[in-house]
Enzyme design. Structure first.
Site, PDB file in Angstrom:
ATOM      1  N   LYS A 116       0.799  -1.226   0.000  1.00  0.00           N
ATOM      2  CA  LYS A 116       0.000   0.000   0.000  1.00  0.00           C
ATOM      3  C   LYS A 116       0.830   1.273   0.000  1.00  0.00           C
ATOM      4  O   LYS A 116       0.403   2.299  -0.554  1.00  0.00           O
ATOM      5  CB  LYS A 116      -0.989  -0.033   1.162  1.00  0.00           C
ATOM      6  N   GLU A 200      -0.906   8.878   7.222  1.00  0.00           N
ATOM      7  CA  GLU A 200      -1.886   9.692   6.499  1.00  0.00           C
ATOM      8  C   GLU A 200      -2.665  10.530   7.486  1.00  0.00           C
ATOM      9  O   GLU A 200      -2.866  10.124   8.632  1.00  0.00           O
ATOM     10  CB  GLU A 200      -2.897   8.788   5.756  1.00  0.00           C
ATOM     11  N   HIS A 235     -14.999  -3.596   8.872  1.00  0.00           N
ATOM     12  CA  HIS A 235     -14.356  -3.837   7.582  1.00  0.00           C
ATOM     13  C   HIS A 235     -14.996  -4.959   6.779  1.00  0.00           C
ATOM     14  O   HIS A 235     -14.429  -5.422   5.798  1.00  0.00           O
ATOM     15  CB  HIS A 235     -12.848  -4.041   7.743  1.00  0.00           C
ATOM     16  N   ARG A 292      -8.256  -7.826  -7.906  1.00  0.00           N
ATOM     17  CA  ARG A 292      -9.066  -9.040  -8.046  1.00  0.00           C
ATOM     18  C   ARG A 292     -10.487  -8.668  -8.446  1.00  0.00           C
ATOM     19  O   ARG A 292     -10.853  -7.498  -8.406  1.00  0.00           O
ATOM     20  CB  ARG A 292      -9.137  -9.758  -6.692  1.00  0.00           C
TER      21      ARG A 292
END
Ligand code: MV4
Length: 457
Positions: A116, A200, A235, A292
């Site tokens: 990431k 971030e 999530h 994906r």
């Protein structure tokens, strides 16, 4: 086109891939673990091979077992579905060295966007908007404190190899940043064998918007519009919809263009998703690429009329994209509800076991993608999704009405399911007016209102 494809997955996605192959005249080889011997997708495949015991690590995640099955069955390609080996760059590389086509992006692209911090660096270099934060990974405490000082608190520490919320920490001051830095690194090292992290700015109350892209092997990339996946819990997405009610057509054009730019910069081919956070000011920021096909690809299929699994097969076989960006039209509104065998009254504990009755809804505008049937025994070894209920209607309001009707029709006896909570969410005024954000489910449904304390025991 391929003559024969191995499906390296189980459940509804195995069935979905087999359906697409059959319509394209491709023979299918299904693999299964000992826990899946009575799965319905095995009856729909042309050939079946048992690849090991119930534990995923010794079956659906076992590269030598799957490659052996592919060699024995003499397939030309492997479709990994989602989860399991779908984003495993090593597996994609092994397929390549065995001269078996991996139906997905190249091993190099999977590896690049799977990191990431690297994906963020690619986005920055390509001019795709990212959340203000560190340039690369954070080498030490001093850099963490300096970057946080520059962007302002609260900040988020994120593991480069993270995913599904693991290796993530929010910090609102210097002591909590140092604490979060160390605990995120420790968690990431244990979970992924990689303790690198980046920083971030923490985006408060964001919406989760993701753009579906398709790229062919000639480098042509198109976007198929966005999905709004803001209804999730810990999530796990519960409801997805397309188009996003939070975007104007001008914002939509910019976010889709950013996704295409990101895919181009990643040398992306096959189907992929570029994820963004949309903040309360209407600004969007790239966060991740999913290399994906996703569970929720189906909502995009409904609004675009494009069969994404067939396109994946065509792209992997080397065909150029059959349509241009201008030919992609989003029509009406689609909503997907994930029906899980979980008990909302007991903190969404899995509720596997015998399905005594299974009668899916039907009628105008309804699609059910499920591998479940009356008499099926849901194994306790895998994820708890028993099906996806989708609707496609002319407007969002009509889609919500049809979804409520279809949820009421759905008969599932035996396991507890998420149907009651899905109903409550769809009926909530904040969902209807679409003022919700990614914190909605936890805020309003942390304790399910339909369940009394007495019932909870
Ligand atoms: C964030 C964020 C706020 N600010 N990054 C969660 C998992 C991973 N995909 C990224 N995630 C987030 N990243 C910044 N800078 C909030 C989340 C987040 C979230 C994102 C999408 C959907 C649901 C979420 C739930 C909690 C946190």
């Amino acid at each position: 086109m391929f003559r024969r494809v191995l499906v390296a997955n189980r459940g509804e996605i195995a069935q979905r891939i087999i359906r697409a192959c059959r319509e394209l005249g491709i023979e299918t080889v299904a693999v299964y673990s000992e826990a899946d011997a009575d799965a319905i997708y095995l009856r729909q495949a042309d050939e079946t091979i048992c690849i090991g015991p119930a534990a995923s690590a010794r079956s659906y995640l076992d590269v030598p077992s799957i490659i052996s099955a592919a060699e024995i069955a003499d397939v030309e390609a492997i479709h990994p579905g989602y989860g399991f080996l779908a984003e495993n760059a090593h597996f994609a590389a092994v397929c390549q060295s065995c001269k078996i086509e991996f139906i997905g992006p190249s091993p190099e692209t999977i590896a690049a966007v799977g990191n990431k911090a690297q994906a963020r660096a690619i986005a920055i270099a390509a001019g795709v908007p990212v959340v203000p934060g560190s340039d690369g990974t954070i080498p030490d405490e001093e850099t963490a404190l300096r970057v946080a000082q520059e962007i302002g608190y609260p900040v988020m520490v994120k593991a480069s190899s993270g995913g599904g919320g693991r290796g993530m920490r929010i910090a609102s001051n210097e002591p909590s940043l140092l604490n979060g830095l160390h605990s995120a690194k420790a968690e990431a090292l244990a979970a992924f064998g990689d303790d690198t992290v980046y920083l971030e700015k923490f985006v408060e109350h964001p919406r989760h918007i993701e753009v579906q892209i398709l790229g062919d092997k000639e480098g042509k990339i198109v976007s198929l519009g966005e999905r709004d996946c803001s209804i999730q819990r810990r999530h796990q997405k519960l409801i997805e919809e397309a188009p996003s009610p939070a975007l104007t057509s001008e914002m939509r054009a910019r976010i889709c263009a950013a996704a295409v730019k990101m895919a181009e910069a990643s040398n992306y081919h096959n189907a992929g998703t570029v994820e963004f956070l949309l903040d309360q000011n209407g600004d969007f920021f790239f966060i991740e690429v999913n290399a994906r096909i996703q569970v929720e690809h189906t909502v995009t299929e409904l609004v675009t009329g494009i069969d994404l699994i067939k396109e994946q097969l065509r792209i992997a076989a080397g065909y150029p994209l059959r349509f241009t960006q201008d030919e992609v039209v989003v029509r009406g509104h689609a909503i997907e509800c994930r029906i899980n065998a979980e008990d909302p009254a007991r903190d969404f504990q899995p509720s596997p076991g015998l399905v005594e009755a299974f009668v899916p809804p039907g009628g105008p505008g309804v699609r059910v993608d499920s591998h479940c049937y009356s008499g099926y025994r849901i194994p306790p070894n895998y994820d708890s999704m028993i099906g996806k209920l989708l609707v496609h209607r002319g407007s969002r309001e009509e889609a919500i009405r049809t979804m409520l009707r279809a949820l009421d029709e759905f008969v599932i006896e035996g396991p507890k399911t998420t149907i009651p909570i899905l109903r409550d969410i769809l009926d909530h005024s904040d969902f209807k007016t679409s003022v919700h954000d990614t914190g909605f489910v936890e805020r309003y449904f942390g304790a399910h209102p339909a369940i009394s304390p007495r019932e909870l025991g």
